[in-house]
Design a protein around this motif. Structure first.
Motif, PDB file in Angstrom:
ATOM      1  N   ALA A  50      -7.810  -1.505  -2.715  1.00  0.00           N
ATOM      2  CA  ALA A  50      -7.748  -0.197  -2.057  1.00  0.00           C
ATOM      3  C   ALA A  50      -8.133   0.874  -3.076  1.00  0.00           C
ATOM      4  CB  ALA A  50      -6.344   0.058  -1.508  1.00  0.00           C
ATOM      5  N   ALA A  83      -6.124  -7.563  -0.957  1.00  0.00           N
ATOM      6  CA  ALA A  83      -6.879  -6.336  -0.705  1.00  0.00           C
ATOM      7  C   ALA A  83      -7.114  -5.568  -1.985  1.00  0.00           C
ATOM      8  CB  ALA A  83      -6.111  -5.456   0.283  1.00  0.00           C
ATOM      9  N   LEU A 136       0.834  -1.212   0.000  1.00  0.00           N
ATOM     10  CA  LEU A 136       0.000   0.000   0.000  1.00  0.00           C
ATOM     11  C   LEU A 136       0.865   1.255   0.000  1.00  0.00           C
ATOM     12  CD1 LEU A 136      -2.666  -1.184   2.594  1.00  0.00           C
ATOM     13  CD2 LEU A 136      -3.105  -0.714   0.164  1.00  0.00           C
ATOM     14  N   LEU A 193     -11.309  -6.981   1.495  1.00  0.00           N
ATOM     15  CA  LEU A 193     -10.303  -7.970   1.864  1.00  0.00           C
ATOM     16  C   LEU A 193     -10.783  -9.371   1.527  1.00  0.00           C
ATOM     17  CD1 LEU A 193      -9.344  -6.741   5.462  1.00  0.00           C
ATOM     18  CD2 LEU A 193      -7.939  -6.568   3.393  1.00  0.00           C
ATOM     19  N   VAL A 240      -8.091   0.680   2.180  1.00  0.00           N
ATOM     20  CA  VAL A 240      -8.565  -0.663   1.833  1.00  0.00           C
ATOM     21  C   VAL A 240     -10.087  -0.693   1.847  1.00  0.00           C
ATOM     22  CG1 VAL A 240      -8.581  -3.088   2.527  1.00  0.00           C
ATOM     23  CG2 VAL A 240      -6.456  -1.755   2.647  1.00  0.00           C
TER      24      VAL A 240
END
Length: 131
Positions: A129, A127, A65, A78, A75
């Motif tokens: 984001a 994830a 990230l 998940l 995020v």
């Protein structure tokens, strides 16, 4: 980016995630590959220790990230894969500790699997984001 939680029931919030989120105003999206408990050379770490593997996988997710100028706050989804669901749930507060300061409770799915790609790994987190 504005996030609006959608929770027809409150049980998932007690576990640290929203049933859904409406995302408005996002201009960038990042799709992360699954992150596991490996070091910088891709070697598995913390054999047999679910808690330590969760923590290192989250460290690795945060590094990815950061490479996109994002944090856990960004995020929005998940996917979590574990080789032992019961053992993972015993340590799930680690996610709350990491996401809590960002007031983030992204929708998630937790799946039990027979094994992960690299023998010895117990936990993998992917994830999406946005910002």
């Amino acid at each position: 980016m504005q996030r609006t939680a959608v929770n027809p029931w409150d049980w998932s919030q007690k576990l640290g995630y929203n049933q859904a989120e409406i995302i408005e105003g996002a201009t960038r999206q990042l799709i992360c590959a699954g992150q596991t408990a490996v070091d910088g050379k891709g070697l598995p770490q913390h054999p047999g220790d679910m808690r330590a593997q969760i923590s290192l996988a989250l460290d690795n997710l945060e590094a990815v990230l950061a490479g996109a100028d994002m944090t856990l706050r960004n995020v929005i989804r998940l996917g979590i894969y574990v080789t032992d669901v019961d053992e993972a749930l015993k340590h799930f507060e680690v996610l709350g500790v990491r996401f809590g300061p960002f007031q983030a409770a992204p929708p998630m799915t937790l799946l039990g699997v027979d094994r992960l790609a690299i023998p010895g790994l117990l936990f993998e987190i992917e994830a999406t984001a946005a910002m």
